[in-house]
Design an enzyme around this catalytic site. Structure first.
Site, PDB file in Angstrom:
ATOM      1  N   PRO A 133       4.935 -10.511  48.981  1.00  0.00           N
ATOM      2  CG  PRO A 133       5.863  -9.792  50.668  1.00  0.00           C
ATOM      3  CD  PRO A 133       4.638  -9.976  50.073  1.00  0.00           C
ATOM      4  CD  GLU A 134       5.163 -15.542  44.709  1.00  0.00           C
ATOM      5  OE1 GLU A 134       5.880 -16.354  44.190  1.00  0.00           O
ATOM      6  OE2 GLU A 134       4.059 -14.907  44.256  1.00  0.00           O
TER       7      GLU A 134
END
Length: 286
Positions: free
Chosen positions: A2-3
């Site tokens: 996850p960014e």
DNA sequence: ATAAGGCCCTGACCGC
DNA sequence: TGCGGTCAGGGCCTTA
């Protein structure tokens, strides 16, 4: 992994599902998931509290509570949050569970156990010297230029540095550098203002597109890959131009995408489109 | 201050 | 089939 776009989708999706709910109980299945305070104080501090909002800063999720403290969550590599009924099948990768007042439970799954939860009086205790939000007006092309001026580290490494800009990880660094036509191995200090302006615009475009597409889900629905809170997958991986496309043709010129190591990270780029020299740039490097 | 390397973790993958 | 080695990498820590 996850960014910013994935975390933003979590914050948005969770808002109607969590705001107004009260935390009735907390189960900590992997104690190291709780970074601060102690597991006991963490549980005691959460039980009975109401979640009043959901927000994001960089790759951190923020859940302000009704006692003005904040639950901060970082998903790191393989962390997932999903909401399900209390009788959902047991899952060996669940590390922490919040039992909510509406009978639902928020499950934190994390195959590799890197994810961390923090319960703090002030989010700044966790966020520290995080750089600017790339999608906000306060982040300008000149800011980016100034931040990389005089730096010898590769521009890719600088994009991953959360003190320079918050929320960019391996996927979106590669994608933004491709769109900007900049070789990821070039030193930050070698970039001209024109190149920084292009990179700034391309970074924003990439992140905004990825948010709209629900983030990137790599490797389908298998273990540890990003999924939205109700199990929906992202779509942006279908639009990746270079990331994990080694050997496949560049979408612009057809040259095979190359993979190299930059700052210990696998890095994907088009050797032609991201060559060292582009017309209009006063490039200092050979 | 900057840059580079190790650490935490586990499952997938590779070669023998 | 089985097994050891390698890889993946965000943030934080240590070292130069």
């Amino acid at each position: 992994m996850p960014e910013l776009p994935e975390v933003e989708n979590y914050a948005r999706d969770l808002k109607p599902l969590l705001v107004g709910r009260r935390i009735q109980a907390v189960e900590v299945l992997w104690p190291r998931t709780v970074a601060t305070p102690s597991v006991e104080a963490f549980v005691q501090g959460l039980v009975g509290r109401q979640i009043v909002n959901t927000d994001r800063r960089g790759k951190y999720l923020l859940f302000p509570l009704d006692d003005h403290r904040t639950l901060v969550v970082h998903l790191r590599m393989t962390g997932q949050l999903h909401l399900a009924a209390a009788d959902a099948p047991t899952d060996p990768y669940v590390r922490l569970v919040l039992r909510l007042s509406d009978g639902q439970r928020l499950y934190f799954r994390d195959q590799r156990k890197f994810g961390r939860f923090y319960l703090v009086d002030d989010p700044a205790q966790v966020l520290g010297r995080l750089g600017p939000e790339p999608l906000q007006d306060g982040f300008t092309p000149l800011d980016l230029f100034n931040a990389v001026q005089g730096r010898r580290a590769p521009i890719k490494a600088l994009l991953l540095d959360q003190h320079i800009v918050a929320g960019v990880g391996n996927i979106y660094a590669d994608e933004a550098l491709f769109l900007a036509g900049i070789d990821p191995r070039r030193s930050g200090g070698s970039l001209t203002l024109a190149e920084c302006s292009r990179l700034h615009a391309c970074l924003r475009r990439t992140l905004a597109e990825a948010i709209r597409e629900g983030g990137s889900t790599l490797g389908g629905s298998s273990l540890g890959n990003y999924q939205r809170p109700l199990g929906v997958q992202g779509r942006y991986q279908l639009r990746h131009r270079v990331f994990r496309r080694t050997g496949q043709p560049c979408p612009v010129c057809g040259t095979p995408i190359q993979r190299v190591k930059v700052a210990q990270r696998s890095t994907h780029f088009c050797p032609r489109c991201q060559g060292h020299y582009r017309v209009g740039d006063a490039d200092e490097e050979g």
